[in-house]
Design an enzyme around this catalytic site. Structure first.
Site, PDB file in Angstrom:
ATOM      1  N   GLU A   1       9.104  -4.041  13.198  1.00  0.00           N
ATOM      2  CA  GLU A   1       8.980  -2.911  12.264  1.00  0.00           C
ATOM      3  C   GLU A   1       7.745  -2.117  12.700  1.00  0.00           C
ATOM      4  O   GLU A   1       6.654  -2.680  12.812  1.00  0.00           O
ATOM      5  CB  GLU A   1       8.793  -3.437  10.827  1.00  0.00           C
ATOM      6  CG  GLU A   1       8.719  -2.318   9.799  1.00  0.00           C
ATOM      7  CD  GLU A   1       8.483  -2.816   8.359  1.00  0.00           C
ATOM      8  OE1 GLU A   1       7.861  -3.880   8.176  1.00  0.00           O
ATOM      9  OE2 GLU A   1       8.915  -2.116   7.432  1.00  0.00           O
TER      10      GLU A   1
ATOM     11  N   CYS B   1       9.440   1.847   3.213  1.00  0.00           N
ATOM     12  CA  CYS B   1      10.317   0.720   3.543  1.00  0.00           C
ATOM     13  C   CYS B   1      11.719   1.210   3.837  1.00  0.00           C
ATOM     14  O   CYS B   1      12.499   0.524   4.479  1.00  0.00           O
ATOM     15  CB  CYS B   1      10.341  -0.274   2.404  1.00  0.00           C
ATOM     16  SG  CYS B   1      10.905   0.469   0.885  1.00  0.00           S
TER      17      CYS B   1
ATOM     18  N   GLU C   1      -5.061  -3.764  -2.111  1.00  0.00           N
ATOM     19  CA  GLU C   1      -6.515  -3.547  -2.029  1.00  0.00           C
ATOM     20  C   GLU C   1      -6.829  -2.283  -1.233  1.00  0.00           C
ATOM     21  O   GLU C   1      -7.949  -1.817  -1.202  1.00  0.00           O
ATOM     22  CB  GLU C   1      -7.206  -4.763  -1.410  1.00  0.00           C
ATOM     23  CG  GLU C   1      -6.840  -5.093   0.035  1.00  0.00           C
ATOM     24  CD  GLU C   1      -5.561  -5.937   0.176  1.00  0.00           C
ATOM     25  OE1 GLU C   1      -4.633  -5.796  -0.648  1.00  0.00           O
ATOM     26  OE2 GLU C   1      -5.511  -6.728   1.145  1.00  0.00           O
ATOM     27  N   ARG C   2      -5.788  -1.701  -0.600  1.00  0.00           N
ATOM     28  CA  ARG C   2      -6.032  -0.513   0.212  1.00  0.00           C
ATOM     29  C   ARG C   2      -5.905   0.786  -0.586  1.00  0.00           C
ATOM     30  O   ARG C   2      -6.365   1.834  -0.130  1.00  0.00           O
ATOM     31  CB  ARG C   2      -5.071  -0.507   1.397  1.00  0.00           C
ATOM     32  CG  ARG C   2      -5.306  -1.766   2.258  1.00  0.00           C
ATOM     33  CD  ARG C   2      -4.674  -1.654   3.589  1.00  0.00           C
ATOM     34  NE  ARG C   2      -3.357  -2.268   3.616  1.00  0.00           N
ATOM     35  CZ  ARG C   2      -2.644  -2.404   4.718  1.00  0.00           C
ATOM     36  NH1 ARG C   2      -3.109  -1.943   5.852  1.00  0.00           N
ATOM     37  NH2 ARG C   2      -1.476  -2.975   4.686  1.00  0.00           N
TER      38      ARG C   2
ATOM     39  N   LYS D   1      -1.473  -7.052  -9.291  1.00  0.00           N
ATOM     40  CA  LYS D   1      -2.455  -6.883  -8.209  1.00  0.00           C
ATOM     41  C   LYS D   1      -1.981  -5.753  -7.305  1.00  0.00           C
ATOM     42  O   LYS D   1      -1.020  -5.903  -6.562  1.00  0.00           O
ATOM     43  CB  LYS D   1      -2.591  -8.158  -7.367  1.00  0.00           C
ATOM     44  CG  LYS D   1      -3.780  -8.063  -6.413  1.00  0.00           C
ATOM     45  CD  LYS D   1      -3.709  -9.034  -5.272  1.00  0.00           C
ATOM     46  CE  LYS D   1      -3.012  -8.493  -4.054  1.00  0.00           C
ATOM     47  NZ  LYS D   1      -3.621  -7.311  -3.416  1.00  0.00           N
TER      48      LYS D   1
ATOM     49  N   PHE E   1       0.807  -1.223   0.000  1.00  0.00           N
ATOM     50  CA  PHE E   1       0.000   0.000   0.000  1.00  0.00           C
ATOM     51  C   PHE E   1       0.839   1.272   0.000  1.00  0.00           C
ATOM     52  O   PHE E   1       0.326   2.341  -0.302  1.00  0.00           O
ATOM     53  CB  PHE E   1      -0.937   0.012   1.233  1.00  0.00           C
ATOM     54  CG  PHE E   1      -0.260   0.471   2.499  1.00  0.00           C
ATOM     55  CD1 PHE E   1      -0.129   1.828   2.790  1.00  0.00           C
ATOM     56  CD2 PHE E   1       0.288  -0.437   3.393  1.00  0.00           C
ATOM     57  CE1 PHE E   1       0.517   2.254   3.945  1.00  0.00           C
ATOM     58  CE2 PHE E   1       0.935  -0.018   4.548  1.00  0.00           C
ATOM     59  CZ  PHE E   1       1.046   1.328   4.822  1.00  0.00           C
TER      60      PHE E   1
ATOM     61  N   SER F   1       5.131  -7.022   3.254  1.00  0.00           N
ATOM     62  CA  SER F   1       5.589  -7.430   4.586  1.00  0.00           C
ATOM     63  C   SER F   1       6.278  -8.788   4.554  1.00  0.00           C
ATOM     64  O   SER F   1       6.101  -9.576   3.621  1.00  0.00           O
ATOM     65  CB  SER F   1       4.389  -7.509   5.524  1.00  0.00           C
ATOM     66  OG  SER F   1       3.530  -8.554   5.091  1.00  0.00           O
TER      67      SER F   1
HETATM   68  P1  NAD Z   1       1.375  -6.524   3.052  1.00  0.00           P
HETATM   69  O1  NAD Z   1       2.315  -7.660   3.051  1.00  0.00           O
HETATM   70  O2  NAD Z   1       0.301  -6.500   4.070  1.00  0.00           O
HETATM   71  O3  NAD Z   1       0.636  -6.457   1.631  1.00  0.00           O
HETATM   72  C1  NAD Z   1       1.374  -6.549   0.429  1.00  0.00           C
HETATM   73  C2  NAD Z   1       0.563  -7.349  -0.576  1.00  0.00           C
HETATM   74  O4  NAD Z   1       0.423  -8.690  -0.108  1.00  0.00           O
HETATM   75  C3  NAD Z   1      -0.826  -6.799  -0.791  1.00  0.00           C
HETATM   76  O5  NAD Z   1      -1.109  -6.785  -2.159  1.00  0.00           O
HETATM   77  C4  NAD Z   1      -1.710  -7.740  -0.015  1.00  0.00           C
HETATM   78  O6  NAD Z   1      -2.970  -7.929  -0.625  1.00  0.00           O
HETATM   79  C5  NAD Z   1      -0.948  -9.048  -0.023  1.00  0.00           C
HETATM   80  N1  NAD Z   1      -1.122  -9.817   1.227  1.00  0.00           N
HETATM   81  C6  NAD Z   1      -1.262  -9.322   2.486  1.00  0.00           C
HETATM   82  N2  NAD Z   1      -1.376 -10.324   3.368  1.00  0.00           N
HETATM   83  C7  NAD Z   1      -1.317 -11.478   2.671  1.00  0.00           C
HETATM   84  C8  NAD Z   1      -1.369 -12.852   3.031  1.00  0.00           C
HETATM   85  N3  NAD Z   1      -1.527 -13.238   4.289  1.00  0.00           N
HETATM   86  N4  NAD Z   1      -1.270 -13.762   2.048  1.00  0.00           N
HETATM   87  C9  NAD Z   1      -1.097 -13.390   0.779  1.00  0.00           C
HETATM   88  N5  NAD Z   1      -1.048 -12.100   0.386  1.00  0.00           N
HETATM   89  C10 NAD Z   1      -1.144 -11.148   1.309  1.00  0.00           C
HETATM   90  O7  NAD Z   1       2.254  -5.204   3.100  1.00  0.00           O
HETATM   91  P2  NAD Z   1       1.741  -3.702   3.205  1.00  0.00           P
HETATM   92  O8  NAD Z   1       1.245  -3.471   4.593  1.00  0.00           O
HETATM   93  O9  NAD Z   1       0.868  -3.372   2.065  1.00  0.00           O
HETATM   94  O10 NAD Z   1       3.103  -2.911   2.989  1.00  0.00           O
HETATM   95  C11 NAD Z   1       3.969  -2.563   4.023  1.00  0.00           C
HETATM   96  C12 NAD Z   1       5.142  -3.505   4.115  1.00  0.00           C
HETATM   97  O11 NAD Z   1       5.824  -3.549   2.871  1.00  0.00           O
HETATM   98  C13 NAD Z   1       6.184  -3.075   5.123  1.00  0.00           C
HETATM   99  O12 NAD Z   1       6.659  -4.214   5.802  1.00  0.00           O
HETATM  100  C14 NAD Z   1       7.289  -2.462   4.267  1.00  0.00           C
HETATM  101  O13 NAD Z   1       8.567  -2.480   4.842  1.00  0.00           O
HETATM  102  C15 NAD Z   1       7.221  -3.344   3.070  1.00  0.00           C
HETATM  103  N6  NAD Z   1       7.791  -2.704   1.905  1.00  0.00           N
HETATM  104  C16 NAD Z   1       9.016  -3.107   1.487  1.00  0.00           C
HETATM  105  C17 NAD Z   1       9.618  -2.502   0.396  1.00  0.00           C
HETATM  106  C18 NAD Z   1      10.969  -2.921  -0.063  1.00  0.00           C
HETATM  107  O14 NAD Z   1      11.338  -2.603  -1.185  1.00  0.00           O
HETATM  108  N7  NAD Z   1      11.734  -3.635   0.753  1.00  0.00           N
HETATM  109  C19 NAD Z   1       8.945  -1.472  -0.277  1.00  0.00           C
HETATM  110  C20 NAD Z   1       7.686  -1.090   0.170  1.00  0.00           C
HETATM  111  C21 NAD Z   1       7.123  -1.712   1.266  1.00  0.00           C
END
Ligand code: NAD
Length: 520
Positions: A403, A303, A198-199, A195, A171, A248
């Site tokens: 985090e 991130c 969704e947020r 994809k 997101f 994440s």
């Molecule tokens: P998230 O993992 O909750 O969601 C990311 C994606 O995964 C979304 O599209 C979501 O629909 C999907 N998802 C969520 N839970 C899932 C599950 N249980 N099973 C399968 N798919 C699932 O992450 P977020 O909250 O949207 O983003 C924040 C996180 O992303 C932080 O930890 C941040 O550090 C990380 N991030 C890392 C980078 C990098 O380049 N290292 C860049 C941006 C964000």
């Protein structure tokens, strides 16, 4: 105010305020270059983080809809792969131009759905646009190799696309991270299912519209919505050859493990805990300003946010001054001109961040600046947490081990440079780390010793521009870190080598006998 998650190619207007949207329009899938309404019965309410007013409803797409997107991409692949590299390049040129033209509209979508300030949202778009701009040089980036291995015999290598590939986005950068994949996946000849989170899928939907306008044929870029169920579909569909994931650790480690077990190529960028070491010989004013910006900008939801300080020696005495600068930052709705940081993405996120601040208090840390319980007068219902500075933190505390992903700066102090290096390296994450010093030898020591994959020297958020790759390390990536996003590694991720060995010789010089032993 117009709703801006694109549902047709004719969205000309976009919001410039957090006012309640009167006619909420559902977000559509984008399949075969069409915005297609979903038949689902499961909808995800998307709320403006500054007000918690409904912005749109995002579908948990049905299996039939997801399959339709995969079929669209699979059908488009043979023709797209055969399209000349110059034609693909022209489309990327056009897309680059269109993104720049639509910068404000994209940024407005981000501010409304994600919450970050309008100025910061433009940076989100710009960093994605730069990947597009770099992809315009594809004709010199995708060359193979050739060598004459023997008389009349040569081996040459080509970089071929994989087929249908998928991207799953977080997101926090609704434009930049889709644009880490869209230009590179397609310009290398693949077709893509993306994809968005969704947020906040609005920016990706506008980019889809721009992709169509730029001339991508039907099926080359498809966008589908949903949460974990959509992700499982992507992991399991055999037509999808590779997955780009950013998000994440919880989701990413699962996707990496299950995706690899199905024989897919997976690149996965995960969570972080980025440290900065501050040395007594640093330029104090520069260091404090850089840290305040990098810790609290985007409400800490980057991130590469600088979330952890290691104050070396007497620099711990600088912390009250740092807290003063943090206190001077304004929390407000992202469309407001004076906003330095916006709200957190959701009420759950706000609660999680507040609970982590409380845990620090309970474990004996000092809350030097407390951002809990604040809100801008105009937006009482948003997910607000103001800049927070926690000092006297010890490595075992929960606020250090987790985090936080909010506007919270966690500060530890050590006596020596070596202790700072050891502390940073003991942390399991390795996305980025920074050092503030005026000493060349000290900077060089940090540069060599730190295990984090992206090092900043007097630079608080050292995200590499797209002529390099995003090179997180340790627990901040899944797998071996060989499959980095964008740059040379990004092109490598989206292509596979084919080598061809050929023999062209005059008829009378061709082999006349059977050779059963390996040629030596
Ligand atoms: P998230 O993992 O909750 O969601 C990311 C994606 O995964 C979304 O599209 C979501 O629909 C999907 N998802 C969520 N839970 C899932 C599950 N249980 N099973 C399968 N798919 C699932 O992450 P977020 O909250 O949207 O983003 C924040 C996180 O992303 C932080 O930890 C941040 O550090 C990380 N991030 C890392 C980078 C990098 O380049 N290292 C860049 C941006 C964000």
């Amino acid at each position: 105010t117009q709703h801006l998650a694109a549902t047709s190619t004719a969205v000309a207007d976009y919001p410039t305020s957090h006012d309640q949207i009167q006619d909420v329009i559902n977000t559509h899938n984008f399949i075969d270059n069409q915005f297609v309404p979903s038949n689902t019965s499961q909808w995800i309410d998307l709320k403006d983080p500054a007000t918690n007013n409904l912005v749109t409803r995002v579908p948990q797409s049905t299996d039939e809809e997801l399959k339709a997107a995969v079929n669209s991409a699979a059908n488009a692949f043979p023709k797209w792969r055969a399209t000349s590299i110059m034609s693909k390049q022209q489309i990327i040129f056009k897309l680059t131009h269109l993104i720049r033209q639509n910068m404000d509209r994209l940024a407005a979508s981000i501010t409304l759905e994600q919450g970050k300030t309008f100025a910061d949202a433009k940076g989100d778009v710009l960093r994605g646009l730069q990947v597009c701009e770099t992809a315009c040089g594809i004709t010199t980036q995708l060359t193979g190799e050739v060598i004459e291995v023997a008389k009349d015999m040569e081996t040459r290598s080509y970089r071929e696309p994989l087929g249908v590939v998928a991207a799953i986005c977080p997101f926090n950068f609704p434009a930049m991270i889709p644009l880490w994949s869209i230009p590179l996946a397609t310009v290398t000849g693949n077709t893509l299912i993306l994809k968005p989170s969704e947020r906040d899928p609005g920016a990706a939907m506008i980019i889809a519209e721009l992709c169509k306008e730029a001339g991508f044929p039907e099926g080359v870029v498809n966008i589908v919505h949903g949460s974990a169920k959509t992700v499982d579909f992507i992991i399991d569909d055999p037509a999808i050859k590779a997955i780009s994931f950013v998000g994440s650790n919880r989701a990413g480690e699962y996707i990496y493990t299950r995706g690899c077990a199905q024989g897919k190529r997976v690149q996965a960028n995960l969570g972080a805990k980025n440290h900065a070491a501050v040395l007594p010989d640093a330029n104090k004013n520069h260091a404090l300003n850089a840290i305040a910006g990098a810790a609290f900008g985007a409400a800490g939801q980057r991130c590469m946010a600088l979330s952890t300080l290691v104050m070396v020696g007497e620099t711990k005495d600088w912390l009250p001054e740092l807290a003063e600068r943090a206190k001077g930052l304004t929390i407000n709705g992202g469309f407001e001109a004076d906003a330095d940081l916006g709200p957190l993405i959701s009420p759950e996120s706000k609660k999680r961040v507040e609970d982590l601040i409380k845990s620090a208090e309970d474990e004996g840390a000092t809350i030097l600046l407390d951002g809990r319980g604040q809100h801008p007068a105009k937006y009482p219902n948003g997910n607000w947490v103001g800049p927070t500075v926690i000092t006297n933190v010890k490595p075992h505390m929960k606020c250090y081990t987790e985090e936080i992903f909010g506007p919270v700066l966690v500060c530890l102090d050590v006596d020596t440079t070596q202790e700072a290096i050891d502390l940073i390296n003991d942390n399991p994450y390795g996305n980025g780390a920074a050092v503030f010093t005026r000493s060349g030898p000290t900077a060089s020591l940090f540069q060599k010793e730190l295990e984090a994959g992206q090092i900043g020297i007097n630079v608080p958020i050292p995200v590499p521009l797209p002529m390099f790759s995003f090179t997180g390390n340790k627990k901040s990536v899944a797998g071996t870190g060989l499959a980095n996003f964008y740059g040379k590694d990004g092109l490598r991720f989206y292509t596979q080598w084919k080598t061809v060995t050929s023999l062209w010789r005059a008829e009378d010089a061709l082999a006349t006998d059977k050779q059963v032993a390996m040629p030596t």
